[in-house]
Design a protein around this motif. Sequence first.
Motif, PDB file in Angstrom:
ATOM      1  N   VAL A 459       0.841  -1.200   0.000  1.00 21.09           N
ATOM      2  CA  VAL A 459       0.000   0.000   0.000  1.00 21.09           C
ATOM      3  C   VAL A 459       0.872   1.244   0.000  1.00 21.09           C
ATOM      4  O   VAL A 459       0.608   2.214  -0.719  1.00 21.09           O
ATOM      5  CB  VAL A 459      -0.943  -0.004   1.232  1.00 21.09           C
ATOM      6  N   ALA A 460       1.946   1.228   0.821  1.00 20.60           N
ATOM      7  CA  ALA A 460       2.858   2.367   0.858  1.00 20.60           C
ATOM      8  C   ALA A 460       3.486   2.610  -0.504  1.00 20.60           C
ATOM      9  O   ALA A 460       3.708   3.757  -0.901  1.00 20.60           O
ATOM     10  CB  ALA A 460       3.946   2.115   1.905  1.00 20.60           C
ATOM     11  N   SER A 461       3.747   1.529  -1.241  1.00 23.78           N
ATOM     12  CA  SER A 461       4.302   1.676  -2.581  1.00 23.78           C
ATOM     13  C   SER A 461       3.314   2.382  -3.505  1.00 23.78           C
ATOM     14  O   SER A 461       3.688   3.282  -4.266  1.00 23.78           O
ATOM     15  CB  SER A 461       4.668   0.296  -3.140  1.00 23.78           C
ATOM     16  N   ARG A 462       2.048   1.993  -3.431  1.00 27.78           N
ATOM     17  CA  ARG A 462       1.040   2.650  -4.285  1.00 27.78           C
ATOM     18  C   ARG A 462       0.867   4.110  -3.902  1.00 27.78           C
ATOM     19  O   ARG A 462       0.573   4.949  -4.754  1.00 27.78           O
ATOM     20  CB  ARG A 462      -0.301   1.917  -4.150  1.00 27.78           C
ATOM     21  N   LEU A 463       1.050   4.431  -2.615  1.00 28.31           N
ATOM     22  CA  LEU A 463       0.866   5.807  -2.143  1.00 28.31           C
ATOM     23  C   LEU A 463       2.158   6.612  -2.180  1.00 28.31           C
ATOM     24  O   LEU A 463       2.183   7.746  -1.709  1.00 28.31           O
ATOM     25  CB  LEU A 463       0.327   5.780  -0.703  1.00 28.31           C
ATOM     26  N   ALA A 464       3.238   6.019  -2.722  1.00 28.96           N
ATOM     27  CA  ALA A 464       4.542   6.689  -2.805  1.00 28.96           C
ATOM     28  C   ALA A 464       5.037   7.121  -1.432  1.00 28.96           C
ATOM     29  O   ALA A 464       5.540   8.233  -1.250  1.00 28.96           O
ATOM     30  CB  ALA A 464       4.473   7.889  -3.757  1.00 28.96           C
ATOM     31  N   MET A 465       4.913   6.241  -0.454  1.00 27.61           N
ATOM     32  CA  MET A 465       5.343   6.554   0.911  1.00 27.61           C
ATOM     33  C   MET A 465       6.453   5.614   1.401  1.00 27.61           C
ATOM     34  O   MET A 465       6.795   5.605   2.585  1.00 27.61           O
ATOM     35  CB  MET A 465       4.151   6.488   1.873  1.00 27.61           C
ATOM     36  N   THR A 466       7.004   4.837   0.505  1.00 29.41           N
ATOM     37  CA  THR A 466       8.048   3.899   0.940  1.00 29.41           C
ATOM     38  C   THR A 466       9.307   4.619   1.404  1.00 29.41           C
ATOM     39  O   THR A 466      10.023   4.125   2.287  1.00 29.41           O
ATOM     40  CB  THR A 466       8.421   2.948  -0.204  1.00 29.41           C
ATOM     41  N   CYS A 467       9.591   5.792   0.844  1.00 29.24           N
ATOM     42  CA  CYS A 467      10.821   6.505   1.219  1.00 29.24           C
ATOM     43  C   CYS A 467      10.828   6.840   2.705  1.00 29.24           C
ATOM     44  O   CYS A 467      11.834   6.607   3.403  1.00 29.24           O
ATOM     45  CB  CYS A 467      10.966   7.783   0.391  1.00 29.24           C
ATOM     46  N   GLU A 468       9.716   7.388   3.209  1.00 26.31           N
ATOM     47  CA  GLU A 468       9.662   7.769   4.617  1.00 26.31           C
ATOM     48  C   GLU A 468       9.767   6.545   5.520  1.00 26.31           C
ATOM     49  O   GLU A 468      10.464   6.560   6.541  1.00 26.31           O
ATOM     50  CB  GLU A 468       8.353   8.528   4.910  1.00 26.31           C
ATOM     51  N   LEU A 469       9.107   5.462   5.141  1.00 25.86           N
ATOM     52  CA  LEU A 469       9.161   4.253   5.957  1.00 25.86           C
ATOM     53  C   LEU A 469      10.565   3.659   5.946  1.00 25.86           C
ATOM     54  O   LEU A 469      11.063   3.200   6.982  1.00 25.86           O
ATOM     55  CB  LEU A 469       8.148   3.230   5.438  1.00 25.86           C
ATOM     56  N   VAL A 490      18.686  -4.192   6.937  1.00 29.32           N
ATOM     57  CA  VAL A 490      17.398  -3.551   6.683  1.00 29.32           C
ATOM     58  C   VAL A 490      17.081  -3.662   5.201  1.00 29.32           C
ATOM     59  O   VAL A 490      17.944  -3.415   4.349  1.00 29.32           O
ATOM     60  CB  VAL A 490      17.426  -2.069   7.103  1.00 29.32           C
ATOM     61  N   ASN A 491      15.840  -4.034   4.909  1.00 32.96           N
ATOM     62  CA  ASN A 491      15.394  -4.115   3.520  1.00 32.96           C
ATOM     63  C   ASN A 491      14.849  -2.768   3.063  1.00 32.96           C
ATOM     64  O   ASN A 491      14.079  -2.129   3.773  1.00 32.96           O
ATOM     65  CB  ASN A 491      14.310  -5.196   3.378  1.00 32.96           C
ATOM     66  N   LEU A 492      15.273  -2.330   1.874  1.00 35.62           N
ATOM     67  CA  LEU A 492      14.776  -1.093   1.267  1.00 35.62           C
ATOM     68  C   LEU A 492      14.003  -1.446   0.006  1.00 35.62           C
ATOM     69  O   LEU A 492      14.357  -2.371  -0.727  1.00 35.62           O
ATOM     70  CB  LEU A 492      15.944  -0.166   0.905  1.00 35.62           C
ATOM     71  N   SER A 493      12.947  -0.699  -0.254  1.00 40.09           N
ATOM     72  CA  SER A 493      12.126  -0.987  -1.425  1.00 40.09           C
ATOM     73  C   SER A 493      12.775  -0.419  -2.690  1.00 40.09           C
ATOM     74  O   SER A 493      13.524   0.561  -2.647  1.00 40.09           O
ATOM     75  CB  SER A 493      10.730  -0.391  -1.254  1.00 40.09           C
ATOM     76  N   GLY A 494      12.470  -1.055  -3.823  1.00 43.69           N
ATOM     77  CA  GLY A 494      13.001  -0.583  -5.094  1.00 43.69           C
ATOM     78  C   GLY A 494      12.530   0.812  -5.446  1.00 43.69           C
ATOM     79  O   GLY A 494      13.258   1.594  -6.056  1.00 43.69           O
ATOM     80  N   GLU A 495      11.294   1.151  -5.050  1.00 43.13           N
ATOM     81  CA  GLU A 495      10.772   2.495  -5.333  1.00 43.13           C
ATOM     82  C   GLU A 495      11.582   3.566  -4.603  1.00 43.13           C
ATOM     83  O   GLU A 495      11.811   4.655  -5.135  1.00 43.13           O
ATOM     84  CB  GLU A 495       9.299   2.594  -4.932  1.00 43.13           C
ATOM     85  N   SER A 496      12.024   3.267  -3.385  1.00 45.19           N
ATOM     86  CA  SER A 496      12.828   4.232  -2.640  1.00 45.19           C
ATOM     87  C   SER A 496      14.174   4.445  -3.308  1.00 45.19           C
ATOM     88  O   SER A 496      14.643   5.577  -3.468  1.00 45.19           O
ATOM     89  CB  SER A 496      13.027   3.751  -1.200  1.00 45.19           C
ATOM     90  N   VAL A 497      14.810   3.356  -3.706  1.00 44.43           N
ATOM     91  CA  VAL A 497      16.127   3.448  -4.337  1.00 44.43           C
ATOM     92  C   VAL A 497      16.060   4.252  -5.627  1.00 44.43           C
ATOM     93  O   VAL A 497      17.014   4.946  -6.001  1.00 44.43           O
ATOM     94  CB  VAL A 497      16.675   2.028  -4.590  1.00 44.43           C
ATOM     95  N   LEU A 498      14.938   4.201  -6.310  1.00 42.07           N
ATOM     96  CA  LEU A 498      14.761   4.949  -7.555  1.00 42.07           C
ATOM     97  C   LEU A 498      14.749   6.453  -7.319  1.00 42.07           C
ATOM     98  O   LEU A 498      15.082   7.235  -8.205  1.00 42.07           O
ATOM     99  CB  LEU A 498      13.455   4.514  -8.233  1.00 42.07           C
ATOM    100  N   ASP A 499      14.403   6.886  -6.110  1.00 44.32           N
ATOM    101  CA  ASP A 499      14.256   8.305  -5.780  1.00 44.32           C
ATOM    102  C   ASP A 499      15.611   8.898  -5.398  1.00 44.32           C
ATOM    103  O   ASP A 499      16.189   8.544  -4.375  1.00 44.32           O
ATOM    104  CB  ASP A 499      13.264   8.449  -4.615  1.00 44.32           C
ATOM    105  N   ALA A 500      16.135   9.824  -6.222  1.00 35.40           N
ATOM    106  CA  ALA A 500      17.438  10.432  -5.952  1.00 35.40           C
ATOM    107  C   ALA A 500      17.439  11.214  -4.645  1.00 35.40           C
ATOM    108  O   ALA A 500      18.440  11.242  -3.926  1.00 35.40           O
ATOM    109  CB  ALA A 500      17.842  11.346  -7.111  1.00 35.40           C
ATOM    110  N   ASN A 501      16.307  11.849  -4.319  1.00 31.63           N
ATOM    111  CA  ASN A 501      16.232  12.599  -3.073  1.00 31.63           C
ATOM    112  C   ASN A 501      16.314  11.659  -1.865  1.00 31.63           C
ATOM    113  O   ASN A 501      16.943  11.984  -0.845  1.00 31.63           O
ATOM    114  CB  ASN A 501      14.931  13.406  -3.024  1.00 31.63           C
ATOM    115  N   PHE A 502      15.686  10.488  -1.994  1.00 31.07           N
ATOM    116  CA  PHE A 502      15.784   9.507  -0.914  1.00 31.07           C
ATOM    117  C   PHE A 502      17.234   9.069  -0.720  1.00 31.07           C
ATOM    118  O   PHE A 502      17.724   8.971   0.408  1.00 31.07           O
ATOM    119  CB  PHE A 502      14.915   8.292  -1.224  1.00 31.07           C
TER     120      PHE A 502
END
Length: 640
Positions: A459-469, A490-502
């Motif tokens: 759900v966090a992935s769909r809401l683009a909230m994985t970076c904060e988590l 610690v496991n990090l999501s692929g969507e977070s890694v894609l974000d340069a700001n993250f």
Amino acid sequence: MSLFRQLWLAVIAITTLAFAGSFVVSMVTARDYLEQQLAIKNNDNAATLALSMSQMEKDPVTVELQVAAVFDSGQYALVRVRDPEGKTMIEKTSPPSAGEVPTWFVSLFPIHSPPGQAQVSSGWSQFGTIELVSHSRFAYRELWQGAFRLLLWFGFGGVAAGLLGTQILSRIKRPLDAVVGQAQAIGERRFIRIAEPATPELKSLARAMNSMVMRVKAMFEEEAARLEQVRREATQDPLTGLANRGYFMNQLAAALSDDDAPPQGSLIMLRLADLAGLNRRAGRQTADEVLRQIGSTLSKLCEGHPRAAAARLNGSDFALLLPGESDPTGASNSLLELLRKLVACGQIDGQQVGHLGNGVYHHGENLPGLLSRIDAAIAAAEGEGGIACRSAQGEAVQCAHNSADWRKLLESAIESHRLRLVDFPVNQSTGDLLHLECPLRLQTTENGEWLAAGSFMPVASRLAMTCELDLVAVSLALDRLADGTTAVAVNLSGESVLDANFRLRLEKLIAGRRELAPRLWLEVAENGAFQHFDAFVAFTRELHPLGCRLGIEHFGRQFSQVGRLHDIGLDYLKVDGSFIRGIDTHTGNQSFLKGVCNIAHNIGLTVIAEGVSTAEELAALPALGFDGATGPAIPRHSQS
């Protein structure tokens, strides 16, 4: 000693030697020249004074006044008049002086001023002799200034030569540094190419190194291709390309039990009613084509579902697993449409064509119970005849939150610190603790239940909230490390890694507590790493200098892309549990995993097995080359 220091020492030595030689030769030559000039001057001035005195009255007062006038000009060290018998009539002298020239210089290069002589006449008789010696301080001053100018010139020339040599050496050193970096990368089991420099000697060296790297890389890729073939033979049905029964059952077991698996999903099974009859009536080639079309349709239904899996369980049974999908109707209808199409075009004939059973499962459900429910649904469909589909008993648990509610829940959990890490031990093959694998947990409300990552991360992935988590998870991990925990993953999501700001925020977070970084393990799931590979490479190269250990988890399903990992700075791989289940008896997977470990070790990676559930599986891993393991069979360690 560095090349730059050696260059500067060489420049200093050469400049000093050249200056010393030039200095001595120049000073001696200049001194001889000045002495000659002084001698000429003394003779000329003595002759001029003698001529002047010869034309004047020779009374002592006049002679003395003329001598004094010449001497008082300050250019002479001695003016003397002697009578014809050699007796001194008048003498004017001044003490020797070199002016501001250092004494050591005067001692090193003494200047002799030869006296000038001339006869003074009175009519046709000799009146006396004039001796005149010019002061040498002016000559010393010129000689000293010449020496100083020579020193400045050589100093400037030496510095200029050193700077020019440094620039040239820097240009030469750049390709040398590239070759050194390439050699170091090979030592770290990374194979990189470098640009060939323009310098012929260095160009041949770089070309030889690149050639060696390409040969090693070709060997690596050849071995990877061979292992990919082994993997396919061990896990796939050769006709349809789908997973075979053993591998699919491991994936299904993982979907029901893994901590990061979605809380529910769908399972669909298709059974061809009379495959043997189809073989007899239409021939083996037609029957195989029907099976391939079913396999192709199932593969397309898996697209867009990173965790989905399709399998041919036996000759006539197929299965489709859709984790996170609570409604199997759409996929079931696609399969029913395929069966009808096959009948319409004459590829399948007969009344009993095929039947489908589907159902929704929940995380933690018993595997035999799930299969029994789906089998019962297929049996019900068979009872209807023709092409039919039935759903298994049991309703899907509907999520209590829509997207807006989930967003509020996640934001509230972050703000209220209702997030924590739980730990699972990852042991070395010796039994010692390697690190703690720490997935994230979220508490729905104060004093409420704690949700596993598989329940809220999709759900966090769909809401683009994985970076904060993910940032919260890393911060909690650093706190654990500060409290004395040996090492935390610690496991990090692929969507977070894609974000340069993250990535930037993560780098700053870890850099602020850099002393803890060597004990921090960060991992990304295989699907996320390869799906966003360029971002993943940037992630590894930005964080590796901080000292973190970086890896990929759930590795193996995309093994064909292992060649992309050889030079990005990874530290470890965690092999997916679907390859590990039953490894003590599965010879095909054993060959594949042994090759995986060999390739990973050849590029400097630690290899860890996931989902080890029995003592027999654990005992089989060291012989295959695994460095560590995690799963239910791993005993827990006490932590300080």
